[in-house]
Structures are given as C-alpha cells and as structure tokens.
Enzyme design. Structure first.
Site, PDB file in Angstrom:
ATOM      1  N   GLU A  51       0.800  -1.230   0.000  1.00 34.33           N
ATOM      2  CA  GLU A  51       0.000   0.000   0.000  1.00 34.33           C
ATOM      3  C   GLU A  51       0.831   1.279   0.000  1.00 34.33           C
ATOM      4  O   GLU A  51       0.844   2.026   1.000  1.00 34.33           O
ATOM      5  CB  GLU A  51      -0.967   0.002   1.190  1.00 34.33           C
ATOM      6  CG  GLU A  51      -1.884  -1.209   1.202  1.00 34.33           C
ATOM      7  CD  GLU A  51      -2.867  -1.214   2.378  1.00 34.33           C
ATOM      8  OE1 GLU A  51      -2.776  -0.328   3.239  1.00 34.33           O
ATOM      9  OE2 GLU A  51      -3.724  -2.111   2.420  1.00 34.33           O
ATOM     10  N   GLU A  87      -5.216  -8.567   0.460  1.00 42.10           N
ATOM     11  CA  GLU A  87      -5.900  -8.238   1.722  1.00 42.10           C
ATOM     12  C   GLU A  87      -7.366  -7.982   1.431  1.00 42.10           C
ATOM     13  O   GLU A  87      -7.715  -7.384   0.403  1.00 42.10           O
ATOM     14  CB  GLU A  87      -5.354  -6.951   2.373  1.00 42.10           C
ATOM     15  CG  GLU A  87      -4.045  -7.119   3.077  1.00 42.10           C
ATOM     16  CD  GLU A  87      -3.579  -5.838   3.765  1.00 42.10           C
ATOM     17  OE1 GLU A  87      -4.425  -5.018   4.178  1.00 42.10           O
ATOM     18  OE2 GLU A  87      -2.359  -5.671   3.882  1.00 42.10           O
TER      19      GLU A  87
END
Ligand code: IFM
Length: 450
Positions: free
Chosen positions: A175, A361
């Site tokens: 991320e 995720e």
C-alpha cells in the site's frame, strides 16, 4: 445505516479454480512485538507511537500479538484453517540495525519462520516493506531521501539472498498510498508529516524502490514470482450531477491511477499532475522506466469504495468524501460493498492487464465479544462470504485472480487505531495472549477443508 437483508450465498471451494492460493495476511509491526529483542532497532512506528495523541488508545506494537515468540502456534492456526499460503512481512529494523550491517539474528528469525511455514504446507508470501522503516533512515529524511531507495534495495538483496532458495513469491511494498499519504499528507501514520509535496516525493521513491527491487529479487530467486500490493478503492460519484462525476474522476486519479498508471508504463496521470502543481515529485532520468518494470502479479488490497462530491474550495482535488447514512458499514465505519471488489478486479484486468491478480488483503473490523469461549462474528463471516462470491464472479468473467489472503489471521495492532479495531479471523486477548478462532475463521476453515 442499513444492514444486509438477503441470505449469504452458498460457496464451496470447488467454485474456484484448482491451484488457487488461499491464505491469510499479517504484517510484522502489527503482530510481532519483541520490539527490543535480538538486535531489532527502533522503527518509525516505535517513535510515532511514543508521541502523545498519535494512537487512539495510546498503545504501540511493543508486544502486539507476541508473534515473535508464539509463531509456531500462529502458524499451526493458519494450517488448521486449511490455508495453503501465508502472507507476512519482514521487519527491516530487525535486519539492518544501523542501516548498513546485517543483523544475523534477524535473518535467522525469518528463516525459522519460513521453514515453519514450509513444514506446515504454507507457501510463504513475504512483503518486504509494510511500513516499519528503521528510525535511523528517517533521521536522514526517510523516504523523501533518495538514499532510502538504495538502502531498501540493499535490504532486499540481503533478504532474498538468504531466503531465495525457499521463497518464490515476493511482494515489494504494501500500500504505497498509506506509506506516502497517511505518513506524510494527513499525518495519521508515522512519520506524521502533513505536506503533499513530501507525500508525493515519498510516493515516487517508494514506487522507484519497487522498480529497482524487482530485478534484484529476480537475480537472487530462481523462478521468482514478484509483485506489489496496492490499496485501491472504487471511487463512486455522490450523484449523477456533472460536477460530482468530474470530482470523482479527479479523486480516482490520485487514489488509484497515480499508482496504477506509472506501474503499468503510462507515467503519472497528466490531469493529477496539473492539479497538484508544485507538489509534483522530482523525477530523474530513467526512473519512470524503472517503476514500470514488468511484474508477475499485482496484489490488490480491497476494503471499501469511496463516494465523492464536488467541493470547489477543497484543493487540490476540489472534491470531498461523503458518507451516506443508508449503507451497510463495519464497526470501523467502512462501507460494506462486495460489488466494489468485482468492479475493481474487472477494471484492473481491462485497463492494465496484469498477468495475475492476487487479493492480498480483504477484511472487516467489528466489535467482537467473547461469549462462553466463542466469538460469534456473524457480520465478519458474511463480509467474507460475500467478498469471496464477488471474487468468484470476476474469475468467471475471465479476470486472472489467482489467490485470496484474508486480513487478518489475528486481531492485531491497527496503526493509529491501536487495539480498538479487530480484523482477525482469530480473536486475540491482548492481556493473556490467548487465541480463539472466531466463527468467521471456522467458516473459512470449513470452506477450505470440506
Ligand atoms: O491493518 C491494515 C494493514 O496493515 C494494511 N491494510 C489495511 C489493514 C486494515 O486497515
């Protein structure tokens, strides 16, 4: 706020392709603890947590889930779930104390951990950077300093030389949006800067470090399978008014295209460059080509969509996030929208065409309670089932999704939220370190094992 009314779909493992990777996901700072053991040095998160007011419950990752000591039990849990893969991250501060010398004890730990996975039939999926930068590098500017890019590639070289004979799958970064923007624009994460210019330079260096790390991984790992994990959001317009639709496009530019475009060789989006003006990053010759290095897969971290309305007085995007009341939300306030996952998967495939996509995720936070030794987290279970179903639909449409990693194996340290947000399939009592498999985890196990 509404709650869902229709029954959850009935799913069986054979609805998904054979050879699919089924896993759970964690990260070092969020679970390991042992922050001062075996030569680990201070990270930016240790420093950030020590500042009053940064973490909702005043906590830190000093002990977390004590996974550093309890990893055999935690890997047993992952095996008992029936998963065949496990995503975790490698703590840079355990490996490079002063930024230059490799700490043998740190590498030994990850070797034991990886061997423990292999013994249990879990394919290791390490992430090389999940936000725990050594504080010593932050003292030299952190990611805003190009030197950190080279420090990262040294770290990657050391790790992949040591583990490359048994680990094939590597994720460079988790991320980059959060590293860059939460860390340096809104200041919610370490190191806590609030400056868009710094954030965009950090972002560029993080992407560059990904681009330079990929060939190192390939050099050190036979048959390497390497990619990056992005947090992406479907950006939806608050209305069908032209102004809101235009603002939605601008937000998509910074949230999604700012990462996808350069990674897939299109450079930074021109419309966003125009909006950010002087805050645009400094770019040196050859860097955009490096960032666009071909990878084997893209990791997608999906949680929720965002709704955007025009806001002319809110630079640089001149839009704002709106929070409609009439939608289902998790206890964290995040909208529950499984169709956002299928939408994103189709879009990534259509517009960027990665070789493979792995959902690295996906998960939800609810206020779990232990009742007679059980955690009846029906909402998380439903969230999981509906998102798997959305992923199944995208696969049926031909999107090359090859793996799914639920966030998370364990309740853990949720960054600025401390221990107030539980995302685990396993409940952790942070006083006793007892683990209790929640009903969502039991559903995942039954789905995988039956
Ligand atoms: O806990 C985080 C994780 O570290 C990165 N992705 C989102 C999760 C939930 O907020």
């Amino acid at each position: 706020m509404t709650s869902k009314t229709s029954p959850d779909p009935q799913l069986v493992r054979s609805d998904f392709p054979s050879g699919f990777r089924w896993g759970t996901s964690t990260s070092s700072y969020q679970i390991e603890g042992a922050a001062q053991e075996d030569g680990r040095v201070e990270s930016i998160w240790d420093r950030f947590c020590a500042q009053p007011g940064t973490i909702r419950d005043g906590s830190s990752g000093l002990v977390a889930c004590d996974h550093y000591h309890r990893w055999p039990q935690d890997l047993d849990l992952a095996r008992e779930l029936g998963t065949n893969a496990y995503r975790f991250s490698i703590a840079w501060p355990r490996l490079f104390g002063d930024g230059t010398t490799v700490n043998a004890k740190g590498l030994d730990f990850y070797e034991r951990l990886v061997d423990g996975m292999l013994e249990r039939g879990l394919e290791p999926w390490p992430t090389l950077y999940h936000w725990d930068l050594p504080q010593a590098l932050q003292e030299q500017g952190g990611w805003v300093n190009r030197g950190t890019v080279h420090a990262f590639t040294d770290f990657v070289d050391a790790v992949t030389r040591r583990l490359g004979d048994r680990v094939r799958n590597w994720i460079t970064h988790n991320e980059p949006w959060c590293t860059a923007m939460h860390g340096n624009w809104d200041g919610m994460h370490a190191p806590g800067n609030k400056d868009l210019r710094i954030a965009l330079q950090v972002c560029h260096h993080v992407l560059l470090s990904h681009g330079l790390a990929v060939p190192i991984v390939r050099a050190n790992v036979k048959d390497a399978h390497v990619g990056i994990a992005l947090s992406l959001h479907p950006i939806r317009s608050a209305s069908d008014k032209a102004e809101d639709i235009a603002a939605t496009y601008r937000h998509d530019g910074l949230r999604n295209r700012w990462f996808l475009d350069p990674l897939f060789g299109k450079g930074y989006p021109e419309d966003v460059l125009a909006l950010v003006g002087d805050a645009a990053p400094g770019i040196e010759a050859g860097e955009m080509e490096a960032i666009a290095v071909p990878t084997d897969f893209m990791g997608l971290n999906y949680y929720f969509p965002e709704k955007i309305a025009d806001a002319p007085d809110n630079p640089p995007l001149h839009g704002k996030v709106v929070h409609p009341q009439d939608v289902e939300r998790t206890a964290f306030g995040w909208e529950v929208a499984p169709d956002g996952l299928s939408q994103l998967l189709r879009r990534i495939d259509r517009e960027y065409g990665p070789r493979e996509i792995h959902v690295t995720e996906n998960g939800s936070s609810y206020d779990d309670v232990v009742d007679n030794g059980e955690v009846r987290d029906v909402q998380r279970r439903s969230y999981l089932i509906r998102h798997l179903d959305a992923m199944r639909e995208a696969i049926a449409d031909g999107v090359p999704v090859k793996g799914y990693f639920a966030w998370s194996l364990l309740d853990n340290f949720e960054w600025a939220e401390g221990y107030t947000r539980r995302f685990g399939l396993t409940y952790v009592d942070f006083d006793t370190q007892q683990r209790i498999l929640k009903d969502s985890g039991k559903w995942y196990r039954d789905f995988l094992v039956k």
